[in-house]
Design a protein around this motif. Structure first.
Motif, PDB file in Angstrom:
ATOM      1  N   ASP A  81       0.831  -1.198   0.000  1.00 11.53           N
ATOM      2  CA  ASP A  81       0.000   0.000   0.000  1.00 11.53           C
ATOM      3  C   ASP A  81       0.871   1.256   0.000  1.00 11.53           C
ATOM      4  O   ASP A  81       0.641   2.196  -0.785  1.00 11.53           O
ATOM      5  CB  ASP A  81      -0.898  -0.044   1.248  1.00 11.53           C
ATOM      6  N   PHE A  82       1.863   1.284   0.863  1.00  9.10           N
ATOM      7  CA  PHE A  82       2.749   2.445   0.968  1.00  9.10           C
ATOM      8  C   PHE A  82       3.523   2.667  -0.328  1.00  9.10           C
ATOM      9  O   PHE A  82       3.699   3.801  -0.784  1.00  9.10           O
ATOM     10  CB  PHE A  82       3.692   2.241   2.148  1.00  9.10           C
ATOM     11  N   ALA A  83       3.971   1.584  -0.942  1.00  9.42           N
ATOM     12  CA  ALA A  83       4.700   1.695  -2.206  1.00  9.42           C
ATOM     13  C   ALA A  83       3.801   2.238  -3.309  1.00  9.42           C
ATOM     14  O   ALA A  83       4.219   3.080  -4.110  1.00  9.42           O
ATOM     15  CB  ALA A  83       5.276   0.338  -2.606  1.00  9.42           C
ATOM     16  N   ARG A  84       2.551   1.752  -3.360  1.00 10.16           N
ATOM     17  CA  ARG A  84       1.630   2.251  -4.379  1.00 10.16           C
ATOM     18  C   ARG A  84       1.368   3.741  -4.199  1.00 10.16           C
ATOM     19  O   ARG A  84       1.374   4.517  -5.150  1.00 10.16           O
ATOM     20  CB  ARG A  84       0.298   1.494  -4.311  1.00 10.16           C
ATOM     21  N   GLY A  85       1.097   4.138  -2.962  1.00 10.46           N
ATOM     22  CA  GLY A  85       0.722   5.517  -2.707  1.00 10.46           C
ATOM     23  C   GLY A  85       1.838   6.521  -2.915  1.00 10.46           C
ATOM     24  O   GLY A  85       1.579   7.664  -3.305  1.00 10.46           O
ATOM     25  N   THR A  86       3.066   6.108  -2.679  1.00  8.86           N
ATOM     26  CA  THR A  86       4.194   7.033  -2.812  1.00  8.86           C
ATOM     27  C   THR A  86       4.866   6.983  -4.176  1.00  8.86           C
ATOM     28  O   THR A  86       5.566   7.926  -4.556  1.00  8.86           O
ATOM     29  CB  THR A  86       5.266   6.714  -1.754  1.00  8.86           C
ATOM     30  N   ARG A  87       4.686   5.862  -4.895  1.00  9.59           N
ATOM     31  CA  ARG A  87       5.366   5.644  -6.187  1.00  9.59           C
ATOM     32  C   ARG A  87       6.888   5.761  -6.032  1.00  9.59           C
ATOM     33  O   ARG A  87       7.591   6.150  -6.965  1.00  9.59           O
ATOM     34  CB  ARG A  87       4.862   6.639  -7.247  1.00  9.59           C
ATOM     35  N   PHE A  88       7.361   5.431  -4.849  1.00  7.37           N
ATOM     36  CA  PHE A  88       8.779   5.631  -4.559  1.00  7.37           C
ATOM     37  C   PHE A  88       9.671   4.689  -5.346  1.00  7.37           C
ATOM     38  O   PHE A  88      10.783   5.047  -5.751  1.00  7.37           O
ATOM     39  CB  PHE A  88       9.031   5.455  -3.054  1.00  7.37           C
ATOM     40  N   ASN A  89       9.188   3.477  -5.607  1.00  5.36           N
ATOM     41  CA  ASN A  89      10.011   2.528  -6.356  1.00  5.36           C
ATOM     42  C   ASN A  89      10.311   3.027  -7.766  1.00  5.36           C
ATOM     43  O   ASN A  89      11.411   2.805  -8.296  1.00  5.36           O
ATOM     44  CB  ASN A  89       9.311   1.167  -6.445  1.00  5.36           C
ATOM     45  N   ALA A  90       9.337   3.686  -8.380  1.00 10.67           N
ATOM     46  CA  ALA A  90       9.554   4.184  -9.741  1.00 10.67           C
ATOM     47  C   ALA A  90      10.678   5.213  -9.763  1.00 10.67           C
ATOM     48  O   ALA A  90      11.561   5.172 -10.636  1.00 10.67           O
ATOM     49  CB  ALA A  90       8.272   4.792 -10.291  1.00 10.67           C
ATOM     50  N   LEU A  91      10.668   6.122  -8.798  1.00 13.68           N
ATOM     51  CA  LEU A  91      11.732   7.121  -8.719  1.00 13.68           C
ATOM     52  C   LEU A  91      13.064   6.471  -8.366  1.00 13.68           C
ATOM     53  O   LEU A  91      14.113   6.819  -8.915  1.00 13.68           O
ATOM     54  CB  LEU A  91      11.381   8.177  -7.673  1.00 13.68           C
ATOM     55  N   ALA A  92      13.017   5.519  -7.442  1.00 14.09           N
ATOM     56  CA  ALA A  92      14.246   4.823  -7.039  1.00 14.09           C
ATOM     57  C   ALA A  92      14.831   4.052  -8.210  1.00 14.09           C
ATOM     58  O   ALA A  92      16.057   3.997  -8.383  1.00 14.09           O
ATOM     59  CB  ALA A  92      13.950   3.879  -5.878  1.00 14.09           C
ATOM     60  N   GLY A  93      13.977   3.453  -9.025  1.00 11.24           N
ATOM     61  CA  GLY A  93      14.459   2.724 -10.186  1.00 11.24           C
ATOM     62  C   GLY A  93      15.192   3.623 -11.158  1.00 11.24           C
ATOM     63  O   GLY A  93      16.229   3.251 -11.716  1.00 11.24           O
ATOM     64  N   GLU A  94      14.661   4.834 -11.355  1.00  8.47           N
ATOM     65  CA  GLU A  94      15.324   5.789 -12.242  1.00  8.47           C
ATOM     66  C   GLU A  94      16.688   6.201 -11.701  1.00  8.47           C
ATOM     67  O   GLU A  94      17.620   6.461 -12.467  1.00  8.47           O
ATOM     68  CB  GLU A  94      14.443   7.029 -12.405  1.00  8.47           C
ATOM     69  N   ALA A  95      16.806   6.261 -10.378  1.00  8.18           N
ATOM     70  CA  ALA A  95      18.048   6.723  -9.746  1.00  8.18           C
ATOM     71  C   ALA A  95      18.997   5.586  -9.381  1.00  8.18           C
ATOM     72  O   ALA A  95      20.093   5.839  -8.871  1.00  8.18           O
ATOM     73  CB  ALA A  95      17.711   7.526  -8.490  1.00  8.18           C
ATOM     74  N   GLY A  96      18.586   4.337  -9.621  1.00  9.50           N
ATOM     75  CA  GLY A  96      19.435   3.196  -9.286  1.00  9.50           C
ATOM     76  C   GLY A  96      19.545   2.944  -7.797  1.00  9.50           C
ATOM     77  O   GLY A  96      20.599   2.540  -7.290  1.00  9.50           O
ATOM     78  N   VAL A  97      18.437   3.148  -7.084  1.00 12.07           N
ATOM     79  CA  VAL A  97      18.408   3.030  -5.622  1.00 12.07           C
ATOM     80  C   VAL A  97      17.616   1.791  -5.214  1.00 12.07           C
ATOM     81  O   VAL A  97      16.530   1.536  -5.753  1.00 12.07           O
ATOM     82  CB  VAL A  97      17.771   4.291  -5.003  1.00 12.07           C
ATOM     83  N   LEU A  98      18.125   1.021  -4.252  1.00 15.30           N
ATOM     84  CA  LEU A  98      17.374  -0.087  -3.677  1.00 15.30           C
ATOM     85  C   LEU A  98      16.493   0.449  -2.557  1.00 15.30           C
ATOM     86  O   LEU A  98      16.860   1.419  -1.879  1.00 15.30           O
ATOM     87  CB  LEU A  98      18.308  -1.160  -3.119  1.00 15.30           C
ATOM     88  N   VAL A  99      15.330  -0.188  -2.360  1.00 13.34           N
ATOM     89  CA  VAL A  99      14.391   0.266  -1.337  1.00 13.34           C
ATOM     90  C   VAL A  99      13.899  -0.931  -0.528  1.00 13.34           C
ATOM     91  O   VAL A  99      13.378  -1.897  -1.095  1.00 13.34           O
ATOM     92  CB  VAL A  99      13.181   0.995  -1.948  1.00 13.34           C
ATOM     93  N   ALA A 100      14.041  -0.847   0.792  1.00 13.00           N
ATOM     94  CA  ALA A 100      13.525  -1.875   1.697  1.00 13.00           C
ATOM     95  C   ALA A 100      12.268  -1.339   2.383  1.00 13.00           C
ATOM     96  O   ALA A 100      12.240  -0.195   2.839  1.00 13.00           O
ATOM     97  CB  ALA A 100      14.570  -2.242   2.742  1.00 13.00           C
ATOM     98  N   TRP A 101      11.247  -2.187   2.446  1.00 13.66           N
ATOM     99  CA  TRP A 101       9.947  -1.788   2.992  1.00 13.66           C
ATOM    100  C   TRP A 101       9.581  -2.734   4.148  1.00 13.66           C
ATOM    101  O   TRP A 101       8.851  -3.707   3.955  1.00 13.66           O
ATOM    102  CB  TRP A 101       8.871  -1.858   1.915  1.00 13.66           C
ATOM    103  N   PRO A 102      10.042  -2.495   5.367  1.00 13.78           N
ATOM    104  CA  PRO A 102       9.687  -3.368   6.499  1.00 13.78           C
ATOM    105  C   PRO A 102       8.181  -3.346   6.780  1.00 13.78           C
ATOM    106  O   PRO A 102       7.504  -2.336   6.576  1.00 13.78           O
ATOM    107  CB  PRO A 102      10.461  -2.758   7.667  1.00 13.78           C
TER     108      PRO A 102
END
Length: 322
Positions: A81-102
């Protein structure tokens, strides 16, 4: 459990700008489709066991260390839910960033809230901070992560817990992002937590002392974003959080800047460090309630209006290294 129910009853009684999840939204759609993998893992250690989602961008080079961002959801939410609402993975993918979601599961707390106000979860080597630090270290050990560029972010109860974790492990994180959050150790029980949520700390001058002891001289940059119309967590909390951080970092603020972004007025205050980079950034969004600014309707507690909080936070974090 009664204590946590009292806290959530207060949260639920307030009307929030949110998109209620429908059946389709229960699946990891939207942000989970960002280029890369988004998979479940389980961490186990002395502090317990916890699941987490891990986003690894497509083309991640195991020979080249990448930044890592740890994202903590709010009450009633989960990593999807948090990932969908923030769209953070899409931005992280563009920047080459890994994201952990506890994940804070209902089995641990009925409304999935992090226990930010409990002294048992406000220090290192125990409780939820130890769990989240353990997940962070596991990702660092299993992937090519730059240890100088590891960050933590949260929303609401997750933001308050992100502050707890960053203060508990200042040698692990390079910077912190807080959305709709609360100062470090602003509360030590549920009645105090409810009072702080409504109007901030009654004695903000003492907050810097607790943070100073925790950070031990580490200058950790902070970006705090808050809705000016937040009726669940008063925006006074983010103002006090920024003041708490400024007191410890010993930095002075620049004049307040006002603009209009995403149809809403924005008040932005920066405190710059010796290198000229913003050491602290406070963003108050007029008319925004208890919701992620510039978020997606695919997630809960989001508002499409206002500046894109995900982009603001990621840009701020990546400008700093430990």
């Amino acid at each position: 459990m009664t204590i946590h129910r009292a806290l959530i009853t207060t949260l639920a009684a307030v009307t929030m700008t949110s998109t209620a999840p429908d059946a389709a939204a229960q699946q990891p759609a939207g942000d989970a489709r960002a280029a890369g993998t988004f998979e479940w893992h389980t961490w186990s250690g002395d502090a317990g066991s916890r699941r987490y989602r891990l986003f690894v961008p497509a083309g991640h080079d195991a020979a080249r260390a990448a930044p890592l961002v740890v994202m903590l959801h709010g009450c009633t939410q989960d990593p999807d839910d948090f990932a969908r609402g923030t769209r953070f993975n899409a931005l992280a993918g563009e920047a080459g960033v890994l994201v952990a979601w506890p994940e804070q599961p209902a089995a641990m707390q009925v409304q999935k809230c992090w226990s930010w106000f409990d002294p048992a979860h406000q220090a290192a080597s125990r409780g939820e901070p130890a769990v989240i630090a353990g997940i962070t270290r596991e990702v660092m050990a299993g992937h090519a992560i730059d240890p100088r560029r590891v960050y933590i972010v949260g929303v609401s109860a997750g933001a308050a817990m992100a502050v707890n974790v960053a203060a508990s492990y200042p040698d692990l994180f390079a910077a912190i992002g807080s959305h709709s959050g609360i100062p470090y150790r602003a509360a030590s029980d549920v009645p105090h937590a409810l009072a702080v949520m409504r109007g901030g700390s009654p004695d903000p001058a003492i907050l810097a002392y607790a943070l100073q002891d925790a950070l031990g001289g580490r200058a950790m940059p902070l970006i705090a974003i808050h809705g000016g119309a937040d009726a669940v967590v008063s925006p006074m909390n983010s103002r006090q959080l920024a003041g708490q951080w400024a007191g410890v970092l010993g930095v002075s603020s620049s004049p307040v800047q006002r603009s209009t972004e995403g149809g809403l007025g924005v008040e932005r205050t920066r405190w710059s460090g010796a290198d000229g980079k913003p050491a602290i950034e406070l963003v108050i969004v007029d008319g925004l309630g208890h919701a992620w600014s510039g978020g997606s309707p695919e997630g809960t507690y989001t508002d499409a209006r206002g500046p894109d909080a995900s982009r603001l936070i990621l840009d701020f974090l990546l400008a700093h290294s430990r």
